[in-house]
Design a protein around this motif. Sequence first.
Motif, PDB file in Angstrom:
ATOM      1  N   ASP A 106      -1.116  -1.353 -54.904  1.00 40.69           N
ATOM      2  CA  ASP A 106      -0.495  -2.272 -53.948  1.00 40.69           C
ATOM      3  C   ASP A 106       0.756  -1.615 -53.381  1.00 40.69           C
ATOM      4  O   ASP A 106       1.704  -1.321 -54.114  1.00 40.69           O
ATOM      5  N   GLU A 107       0.743  -1.369 -52.080  1.00 39.61           N
ATOM      6  CA  GLU A 107       1.877  -0.676 -51.462  1.00 39.61           C
ATOM      7  C   GLU A 107       3.094  -1.570 -51.259  1.00 39.61           C
ATOM      8  O   GLU A 107       4.212  -1.086 -51.078  1.00 39.61           O
ATOM      9  N   SER A 108       2.911  -2.879 -51.286  1.00 37.66           N
ATOM     10  CA  SER A 108       4.023  -3.783 -51.003  1.00 37.66           C
ATOM     11  C   SER A 108       5.050  -3.742 -52.135  1.00 37.66           C
ATOM     12  O   SER A 108       4.725  -3.956 -53.300  1.00 37.66           O
ATOM     13  N   GLY A 109       6.267  -3.440 -51.793  1.00 36.75           N
ATOM     14  CA  GLY A 109       7.339  -3.418 -52.781  1.00 36.75           C
ATOM     15  C   GLY A 109       7.323  -2.221 -53.702  1.00 36.75           C
ATOM     16  O   GLY A 109       8.080  -2.176 -54.682  1.00 36.75           O
ATOM     17  N   SER A 110       6.487  -1.218 -53.424  1.00 37.65           N
ATOM     18  CA  SER A 110       6.414  -0.050 -54.301  1.00 37.65           C
ATOM     19  C   SER A 110       7.714   0.750 -54.230  1.00 37.65           C
ATOM     20  O   SER A 110       8.295   0.932 -53.159  1.00 37.65           O
ATOM     21  N   ALA A 111       8.157   1.257 -55.385  1.00 39.62           N
ATOM     22  CA  ALA A 111       9.375   2.066 -55.450  1.00 39.62           C
ATOM     23  C   ALA A 111       9.086   3.555 -55.292  1.00 39.62           C
ATOM     24  O   ALA A 111      10.003   4.375 -55.398  1.00 39.62           O
ATOM     25  N   LEU A 112       7.835   3.909 -55.043  1.00 34.83           N
ATOM     26  CA  LEU A 112       7.486   5.322 -54.904  1.00 34.83           C
ATOM     27  C   LEU A 112       8.136   5.908 -53.651  1.00 34.83           C
ATOM     28  O   LEU A 112       7.944   5.402 -52.547  1.00 34.83           O
ATOM     29  N   ARG A 113       8.895   6.978 -53.824  1.00 31.76           N
ATOM     30  CA  ARG A 113       9.516   7.638 -52.673  1.00 31.76           C
ATOM     31  C   ARG A 113       8.817   8.947 -52.333  1.00 31.76           C
ATOM     32  O   ARG A 113       9.068   9.559 -51.302  1.00 31.76           O
ATOM     33  N   PHE A 114       7.886   9.377 -53.224  1.00 30.85           N
ATOM     34  CA  PHE A 114       7.148  10.623 -53.010  1.00 30.85           C
ATOM     35  C   PHE A 114       5.687  10.400 -53.373  1.00 30.85           C
ATOM     36  O   PHE A 114       5.376   9.899 -54.457  1.00 30.85           O
ATOM     37  N   LEU A 115       4.799  10.774 -52.458  1.00 29.82           N
ATOM     38  CA  LEU A 115       3.359  10.707 -52.702  1.00 29.82           C
ATOM     39  C   LEU A 115       2.730  12.036 -52.318  1.00 29.82           C
ATOM     40  O   LEU A 115       3.075  12.620 -51.282  1.00 29.82           O
ATOM     41  N   LEU A 149      -5.429   4.594 -45.043  1.00 30.10           N
ATOM     42  CA  LEU A 149      -4.621   4.710 -46.255  1.00 30.10           C
ATOM     43  C   LEU A 149      -3.237   5.266 -45.919  1.00 30.10           C
ATOM     44  O   LEU A 149      -2.226   4.841 -46.491  1.00 30.10           O
ATOM     45  N   ILE A 150      -3.194   6.193 -44.979  1.00 31.19           N
ATOM     46  CA  ILE A 150      -1.906   6.729 -44.534  1.00 31.19           C
ATOM     47  C   ILE A 150      -1.073   5.619 -43.899  1.00 31.19           C
ATOM     48  O   ILE A 150       0.123   5.486 -44.172  1.00 31.19           O
ATOM     49  N   SER A 151      -1.708   4.811 -43.069  1.00 31.82           N
ATOM     50  CA  SER A 151      -0.990   3.707 -42.417  1.00 31.82           C
ATOM     51  C   SER A 151      -0.451   2.721 -43.449  1.00 31.82           C
ATOM     52  O   SER A 151       0.661   2.197 -43.297  1.00 31.82           O
ATOM     53  N   ARG A 152      -1.208   2.467 -44.496  1.00 35.07           N
ATOM     54  CA  ARG A 152      -0.768   1.533 -45.539  1.00 35.07           C
ATOM     55  C   ARG A 152       0.463   2.043 -46.276  1.00 35.07           C
ATOM     56  O   ARG A 152       1.371   1.268 -46.595  1.00 35.07           O
ATOM     57  N   TRP A 153       0.504   3.333 -46.574  1.00 36.75           N
ATOM     58  CA  TRP A 153       1.519   3.865 -47.480  1.00 36.75           C
ATOM     59  C   TRP A 153       2.666   4.588 -46.784  1.00 36.75           C
ATOM     60  O   TRP A 153       3.682   4.891 -47.414  1.00 36.75           O
ATOM     61  N   HIS A 154       2.526   4.869 -45.512  1.00 40.45           N
ATOM     62  CA  HIS A 154       3.604   5.571 -44.810  1.00 40.45           C
ATOM     63  C   HIS A 154       4.752   4.605 -44.509  1.00 40.45           C
ATOM     64  O   HIS A 154       4.531   3.494 -44.036  1.00 40.45           O
ATOM     65  N   ARG A 155       5.964   5.032 -44.810  1.00 40.52           N
ATOM     66  CA  ARG A 155       7.147   4.247 -44.430  1.00 40.52           C
ATOM     67  C   ARG A 155       8.358   5.165 -44.400  1.00 40.52           C
ATOM     68  O   ARG A 155       8.367   6.224 -45.036  1.00 40.52           O
ATOM     69  N   PRO A 156       9.416   4.781 -43.665  1.00 37.32           N
ATOM     70  CA  PRO A 156      10.624   5.609 -43.623  1.00 37.32           C
ATOM     71  C   PRO A 156      11.195   5.823 -45.022  1.00 37.32           C
ATOM     72  O   PRO A 156      11.233   4.897 -45.839  1.00 37.32           O
ATOM     73  N   GLY A 157      11.597   7.049 -45.294  1.00 41.49           N
ATOM     74  CA  GLY A 157      12.195   7.356 -46.587  1.00 41.49           C
ATOM     75  C   GLY A 157      11.206   7.781 -47.654  1.00 41.49           C
ATOM     76  O   GLY A 157      11.612   8.211 -48.733  1.00 41.49           O
ATOM     77  N   ARG A 158       9.912   7.656 -47.366  1.00 40.16           N
ATOM     78  CA  ARG A 158       8.893   8.083 -48.337  1.00 40.16           C
ATOM     79  C   ARG A 158       8.282   9.397 -47.853  1.00 40.16           C
ATOM     80  O   ARG A 158       7.797   9.491 -46.740  1.00 40.16           O
ATOM     81  N   ARG A 159       8.296  10.403 -48.716  1.00 42.90           N
ATOM     82  CA  ARG A 159       7.694  11.698 -48.392  1.00 42.90           C
ATOM     83  C   ARG A 159       6.235  11.660 -48.837  1.00 42.90           C
ATOM     84  O   ARG A 159       5.946  11.482 -50.021  1.00 42.90           O
ATOM     85  N   PHE A 160       5.319  11.830 -47.887  1.00 40.56           N
ATOM     86  CA  PHE A 160       3.889  11.638 -48.122  1.00 40.56           C
ATOM     87  C   PHE A 160       3.164  12.924 -47.730  1.00 40.56           C
ATOM     88  O   PHE A 160       3.060  13.258 -46.552  1.00 40.56           O
ATOM     89  N   LEU A 161       2.664  13.654 -48.728  1.00 44.62           N
ATOM     90  CA  LEU A 161       2.056  14.962 -48.509  1.00 44.62           C
ATOM     91  C   LEU A 161       0.550  14.934 -48.741  1.00 44.62           C
ATOM     92  O   LEU A 161       0.059  14.232 -49.626  1.00 44.62           O
ATOM     93  N   ASN A 162      -0.146  15.724 -47.938  1.00 36.61           N
ATOM     94  CA  ASN A 162      -1.555  16.030 -48.164  1.00 36.61           C
ATOM     95  C   ASN A 162      -1.638  17.525 -48.438  1.00 36.61           C
ATOM     96  O   ASN A 162      -1.102  18.330 -47.666  1.00 36.61           O
TER      97      ASN A 162
END
Length: 234
Positions: A89-98, A109-122
């Motif tokens: 569940d992406e809502s309220g997640s404290a993950l800052r790195f994926l 899935l990218i749209s669900r989990w992408h947000r400012p301040g979160r580094r999201f790598l493939n």
Amino acid sequence: VAIGHPAICNFVRVAAEVYGITGEDRVYQGMTLAFDFSVEETWVPWMAGATLVPRPAGPGLLGAELDAFLRERRVTALCCVPTLLATLDESGSALRFLLVSGESCPQDLISRWHRPGRRFLNVYGPTEATVTATWTLLDPDRPVTIGVPLPTYAVVLLDPRENAALPPGAMGEIGIAGIGLASGYLNRPDLTDRAFVPDFLGVPGNPSGRIYRTGDLGRINPRGEIEHHGRIDT
């Protein structure tokens, strides 16, 4: 697959420099050590001075159970396959790195989990290239690619039928070069010679003197990023 110490030490060093995990992060460690992807969530974070948070003994966690564990243990960084991330569940997640790897990452899935301040790598890489060879930041407004080579790695597009390079934009077999190449397949010189060919291109910074033919199809797009288009034999 036989991988030498120089290759794995090089990978851990360059990945720690590029990924963005910090000494303040708490990284979930949930994969079996028999899976080379586990290097992403153990040795790379340790190189950055991060804290590892191992999963409890027993079956692997996913979905609501993993969500609860990550929140309870204040985990800030997660490396996983997209299929596992999709159960959370992406809502309220404290993950800052994926970091995702091992499968194609769906755009939704990218749209669900992408947000400012979160580094999201493939990231992408066969075991034969020591865990990971390319990386990119994921953005819901851009098509998914496998990005660009990590420092000390090189990627070339090859004709699947012969030792010849293809120009940018052409579809071909992804070839990987650099210090990160494995020594080969243990006690299988026939397979090693077939997959690890002499560097007929003279790739700069390639101390291995070889190119690994991945068997994967790809092309280099106008942005200079590598697109992955599945296996040659499927």
